[in-house]
Design an enzyme around this catalytic site. Structure first.
Site, mmCIF file in Angstrom:
data_model
loop_
_atom_site.group_PDB
_atom_site.id
_atom_site.type_symbol
_atom_site.label_atom_id
_atom_site.label_comp_id
_atom_site.label_asym_id
_atom_site.label_seq_id
_atom_site.Cartn_x
_atom_site.Cartn_y
_atom_site.Cartn_z
ATOM 1 N N ASP A 51 0.821 -1.211 0.000
ATOM 2 C CA ASP A 51 0.000 0.000 0.000
ATOM 3 C C ASP A 51 0.855 1.261 0.000
ATOM 4 O O ASP A 51 0.501 2.272 -0.613
ATOM 5 C CB ASP A 51 -0.963 -0.004 1.186
ATOM 6 C CG ASP A 51 -0.254 -0.176 2.532
ATOM 7 O OD1 ASP A 51 0.877 -0.699 2.562
ATOM 8 O OD2 ASP A 51 -0.852 0.193 3.563
ATOM 9 N N ARG A 52 2.017 1.216 0.661
ATOM 10 C CA ARG A 52 2.884 2.391 0.725
ATOM 11 C C ARG A 52 3.491 2.684 -0.648
ATOM 12 O O ARG A 52 3.601 3.853 -1.045
ATOM 13 C CB ARG A 52 3.972 2.169 1.778
ATOM 14 C CG ARG A 52 3.416 1.936 3.185
ATOM 15 C CD ARG A 52 4.503 1.590 4.178
ATOM 16 N NE ARG A 52 5.319 2.754 4.489
ATOM 17 C CZ ARG A 52 6.413 2.691 5.240
ATOM 18 N NH1 ARG A 52 6.829 1.526 5.724
ATOM 19 N NH2 ARG A 52 7.122 3.784 5.497
#
Length: 256
Positions: A109-110
């Site tokens: 997600d980052r």
């Protein structure tokens, strides 16, 4: 159409893109006990309510930070949409160099957030994601993912107070009228909300200094709106930043 799935520890955010535009989105609880069929039927119902045809889905892109449920969603994509899902991870082209010491340690997600943030705003850039954890990620002027900071999320902090302090209640996450709480609920809300605001302001200040003094600051995640109105360093809120990054990565890999 492209179905994007952002699978987090607490919630899963789903979005459908048609011709580059987000046409529908939903947020559900991430449930380790649900089967591929249960998720598939749930999504079919969502599609029906939105007037969308599952048969038009030509691709599924997944970012997952919960390994035990990843296979469940992959099975769901194959069985109910008839496609092999693209899962963001090693071997997937993202278009963004990762300068972490061990790139495999970085949550999908980052990286996805960094891809979407840089595509829209350029760099240098700081992305604050308010989820189960609050993450701070830095992107260089050249579009390199540099790393960041990870702190306990707002809900985790509230739950920890409730579970570990015998006389503290579980409270609603709303902004209190004042910092000096005159009830236990108000005092807890002030501590969590304004404590998080202070954390965000200070971490962003220090990250900006390391980046050379200037950086655009973008917030995302389910609780971004709660904090952004108080945190002076946050310039813009992008609630669907991760979904947009998944779309961009899918398009990049489809071209390859």
């Amino acid at each position: 159409m492209i179905l994007a799935l952002d699978i987090g520890n607490t919630n899963t955010v789903l979005g459908v893109y048609a011709e580059g535009a987000l046409v529908a989105h939903w947020r559900i609880a991430t449930d380790h006990h649900k089967t591929a069929d249960e998720y598939g039927l749930l999504l079919r119902n969502f599609f029906a309510l939105a007037g969308l045809e599952p048969a038009r889905v030509e691709g599924v892109a997944i970012a997952c930070v919960v390994p035990p449920v990843l296979e469940t969603f992959e099975q769901m994509a194959r069985r109910y949409f008839g496609v092999e899902p693209l899962v963001v991870g090693p071997g997937i082209k993202t278009g963004i160099p990762i300068r972490y010491e061990n790139p495999k340690e970085v949550g999908a997600d980052r990286i996805v957030n960094a891809v979407a943030g840089f595509a829209k705003y350029g760099g240098p850039l700081i992305i604050v994601d308010f989820g189960t954890a609050t993450t701070f990620d830095a992107v260089s002027e050249r579009g390199e993912y540099l790393g960041g900071a990870i702190a306990p999320g707002i809900v985790i902090s509230l739950e920890a107070l409730f579970e570990r302090a015998a006389r503290l209640p579980r409270v609603e996450l709303v902004k209190p009228r004042q910092v000096i709480g005159r009830t236990t609920n108000g005092a807890m809300q002030a501590g969590i909300i304004y404590g998080t605001v202070g954390q965000v302001n200070e971490l962003v200040r220090r990250m900006k200094a390391e980046l050379g003094g200037e950086a655009r600051v973008v917030a995302t995640g389910g609780l971004a709106e709660v904090i952004s109105s108080e945190a002076e360093v946050i310039e813009v809120v992008e609630p669907f930043l991760t979904l947009e990054g998944l779309r961009l990565i899918y398009e990049l890999n489809r071209k390859e």
